[in-house]
Design a protein around this motif. Structure first.
Motif, PDB file in Angstrom:
ATOM      1  N   VAL A 454       0.796  -1.196  -0.008  1.00 35.53           N
ATOM      2  CA  VAL A 454       0.127   0.168   0.189  1.00 35.53           C
ATOM      3  C   VAL A 454       0.739   1.203  -0.035  1.00 35.53           C
ATOM      4  O   VAL A 454       0.451   2.118  -0.896  1.00 35.53           O
ATOM      5  CB  VAL A 454      -0.954  -0.158   1.287  1.00 35.53           C
ATOM      6  N   LYS A 455       1.956   1.408   0.755  1.00 34.42           N
ATOM      7  CA  LYS A 455       2.873   2.484   0.924  1.00 34.42           C
ATOM      8  C   LYS A 455       3.396   2.540  -0.273  1.00 34.42           C
ATOM      9  O   LYS A 455       3.739   3.671  -0.835  1.00 34.42           O
ATOM     10  CB  LYS A 455       3.854   2.310   2.126  1.00 34.42           C
ATOM     11  N   LEU A 456       4.010   1.666  -0.910  1.00 32.60           N
ATOM     12  CA  LEU A 456       4.888   1.620  -2.220  1.00 32.60           C
ATOM     13  C   LEU A 456       4.252   2.024  -3.317  1.00 32.60           C
ATOM     14  O   LEU A 456       4.499   2.769  -4.290  1.00 32.60           O
ATOM     15  CB  LEU A 456       5.459   0.046  -2.358  1.00 32.60           C
ATOM     16  N   LEU A 457       2.971   1.584  -3.440  1.00 31.02           N
ATOM     17  CA  LEU A 457       1.900   1.985  -4.311  1.00 31.02           C
ATOM     18  C   LEU A 457       1.019   3.377  -4.165  1.00 31.02           C
ATOM     19  O   LEU A 457       0.534   3.747  -4.928  1.00 31.02           O
ATOM     20  CB  LEU A 457       1.028   0.984  -4.634  1.00 31.02           C
ATOM     21  N   ASN A 458       1.786   4.065  -2.883  1.00 26.62           N
ATOM     22  CA  ASN A 458       1.294   5.501  -2.819  1.00 26.62           C
ATOM     23  C   ASN A 458      -0.364   5.488  -2.659  1.00 26.62           C
ATOM     24  O   ASN A 458      -1.245   6.061  -3.397  1.00 26.62           O
ATOM     25  CB  ASN A 458       1.521   6.422  -4.138  1.00 26.62           C
ATOM     26  N   CYS A 459      -0.785   4.632  -1.731  1.00 28.10           N
ATOM     27  CA  CYS A 459      -2.341   4.349  -1.464  1.00 28.10           C
ATOM     28  C   CYS A 459      -2.728   4.533  -0.148  1.00 28.10           C
ATOM     29  O   CYS A 459      -1.711   4.504   0.725  1.00 28.10           O
ATOM     30  CB  CYS A 459      -2.740   2.950  -2.227  1.00 28.10           C
ATOM     31  N   GLU A 460      -3.758   4.801   0.310  1.00 30.39           N
ATOM     32  CA  GLU A 460      -4.458   4.555   1.550  1.00 30.39           C
ATOM     33  C   GLU A 460      -5.289   3.369   1.906  1.00 30.39           C
ATOM     34  O   GLU A 460      -6.096   3.006   0.809  1.00 30.39           O
ATOM     35  CB  GLU A 460      -5.045   6.016   1.750  1.00 30.39           C
ATOM     36  N   LEU A 461      -4.874   2.916   3.143  1.00 33.26           N
ATOM     37  CA  LEU A 461      -6.005   1.755   3.471  1.00 33.26           C
ATOM     38  C   LEU A 461      -6.781   2.085   4.354  1.00 33.26           C
ATOM     39  O   LEU A 461      -6.489   2.606   5.277  1.00 33.26           O
ATOM     40  CB  LEU A 461      -4.770   0.523   3.663  1.00 33.26           C
ATOM     41  N   GLY A 462      -8.049   1.649   4.502  1.00 34.65           N
ATOM     42  CA  GLY A 462      -9.117   1.701   5.607  1.00 34.65           C
ATOM     43  C   GLY A 462      -9.797   0.492   5.887  1.00 34.65           C
ATOM     44  O   GLY A 462     -10.102  -0.429   4.800  1.00 34.65           O
ATOM     45  N   ILE A 463      -9.985  -0.012   7.033  1.00 35.27           N
ATOM     46  CA  ILE A 463     -10.532  -1.281   7.370  1.00 35.27           C
ATOM     47  C   ILE A 463     -11.696  -1.152   8.327  1.00 35.27           C
ATOM     48  O   ILE A 463     -11.366  -0.345   9.308  1.00 35.27           O
ATOM     49  CB  ILE A 463      -9.521  -2.201   8.011  1.00 35.27           C
TER      50      ILE A 463
END
Length: 480
Positions: A454-463
């Motif tokens: 997620v960090k490498l792909l420049n994304c944000e993660l929500g759970i």
């Protein structure tokens, strides 16, 4: 050796500065005072001599026995602390004192003392001198003025003597006042110096004590000194250093604990398949397993070996991700086509549990700037988990949303995750209580890998999750 504190040193320094500066100023003031009063006295007696010369000149040239001359002598002798000498051209010294005059005879040494100013005055110059007068037995200031007749010819010299006793007294009094002022200043400087030194050294002592506590391992100590000066800056820097050291120590302790937990978790995860493999191998070697079950044991050995292989691969993959040694290949991707490809890849797994993967998306979606294989790996990890923890004959929704930002939402209706467990999701080998029954279906490293991706792909993660209701995973792309 006696230890001298900074307070003592600063106080002594203040006192010495005051003492030396006051002495210097006092010496200068005494000299100025002395020069001024002596110059004033010299000017006054010279002026007095000149006035006497004007008054006595007619009588000196003609008649020094007249009544008028005697009356003038009385007036001259009434001046306090003043003695007058009149010297004629023959060098005779006549003293005017106590309502009379006397001719000074037989005192050759005295004449030598005053010969300089007498000779100068006989030449027409006024002259002064200061020194001991043996005739009057005291220190005196003397002013010699030439006496001129009506033709401006010098007919004698008038010398006015004045005692310097009053000047000496004034100097002595001035010196006494200076000593008294000096003692008073030293006392006040000592008190003020001690007070200000205490204020300066007190925070330094606090900082020193805090530093000693830090050397003993207490990195939580703080000085709590708030001053708008260099000591305040030093204290602030010390507190910042203490906080950073405390943080670093905690991080080291946390890393050490993570290392220990990692070793323990790896040992635990490896123990189960290794135990199974060993048990089956021993059974096969000892030929205690029935022939009809041999094939089944080989299959179990193969499964556990694959599990170990997958675990090692995940560990190596996670290690590369954490070290930042993964090469990235960013390009424009069609996210909808990627998800359709993933659905085809996972179809054999969904068929086993009769789970439907439903894809919904908007039209005219923009392309995503990402790495195809890394993004595919990320989505497979989350979708595979959703399948693993969903019940049979259920549905998993995959939704692509675009409204200013592009996001993918993965929603399952499986066992869910408790709110207490959500913050720990992604730690190595971490498994929530409800997931432990599925522990043989994964390595426990998938979400850890996913979080790094997620960090490498420049994304944000929500759970978002609720036990026995389901879980929603949202991946938002920050650049597309």
């Amino acid at each position: 050796m006696i230890k001298r504190s900074i307070t003592t040193k600063l106080t002594i320094g203040f006192v010495l500065i005051i003492l030396i500066s006051t002495l210097c100023i006092g010496i200068i003031a005494i000299n100025i005072f002395k020069n001024n009063i002596f110059q004033m006295k010299e000017k006054n007696i010279t002026l007095h001599a000149q006035k006497l010369q004007n008054v006595l000149e007619p009588f000196i040239e003609k008649d020094m026995e007249s009544k008028e001359y005697k009356d003038i002598l009385k007036g001259v002798s009434s001046f306090d602390n003043t003695k007058v000498w009149i010297i004629n051209l023959k060098g005779e010294i006549r003293t005017i004192y106590e309502n009379g005059d006397n001719i000074l005879k037989g005192n050759i040494e005295l004449k030598k003392v005053y010969s300089g100013i007498i000779t100068s005055s006989l030449k027409g110059n006024s002259k002064t001198m200061q020194g001991y007068n043996a005739y009057y037995d005291e220190n005196m200031m003397s002013a010699a003025v030439p006496i001129r007749n009506s033709n401006k010819s010098i007919i004698g010299v008038i010398i006015v003597h004045s005692s310097t006793f009053d000047l000496s007294n004034s100097m002595n009094e001035f010196f006494i006042y200076l000593i008294a002022a000096l003692l008073g200043e030293v006392f006040i400087a000592g008190l003020l110096g001690f007070y200000f030194s205490k204020n300066i050294t007190k925070p330094i002592k606090i900082i020193n004590e805090a530093a000693q506590q830090m050397t003993n391992g207490n990195f939580r100590t703080k000085t709590n000194i708030y001053q708008n000066d260099e000591i305040g800056e030093l204290s602030t820097s010390f507190d910042i250093l203490s906080s950073r050291l405390e943080y670093n120590i905690r991080q080291q302790e946390k890393l050490e604990q993570m290392r220990k937990d990692f070793v323990a978790n790896v040992s635990h995860e490896f123990r189960t398949p290794l135990t199974i493999i060993r048990g089956n191998l021993e059974g096969l070697y000892d030929e205690i397993i029935p022939a009809k079950e041999v094939r089944e044991n080989y299959f179990r050995l193969l499964q556990e070996t694959k599990r170990l292989e997958a675990m090692v691969a995940d560990l190596l993959n996670l290690s590369k991700l954490e070290a930042g040694k993964v090469a990235m290949d960013f390009q424009k991707l069609d996210i909808k086509a990627l998800l359709r490809d993933i659905i085809r890849v996972l179809r054999p797994i969904t068929k086993e549990k009769n789970i439907e993967l439903e894809l919904t998306s908007e039209d005219n979606l923009p392309p995503v700037w990402s790495d195809y294989y890394k993004l595919k790996q990320l989505l497979i990890i989350f979708i595979d988990n959703a399948i693993k923890f969903s019940t049979e004959n259920s549905k998993i929704k995959l939704a692509i949303n675009f409204g200013g930002t592009l996001s993918i939402t993965i929603t399952d209706y499986g066992i869910g995750i408790s709110k207490e467990d959500i913050p720990f999701i992604g730690e190595r080998f971490y498994k929530a209580d409800k997931a432990r029954e599925y522990s043989d279906k994964g390595t426990g490293l998938g979400i850890s890998i996913a979080k790094h991706l997620v960090k490498l792909l420049n994304c944000e993660l929500g759970i978002e999750s609720e036990v026995n209701v389901g879980t929603k995973i949202k991946i938002t792309f920050l650049n597309f």
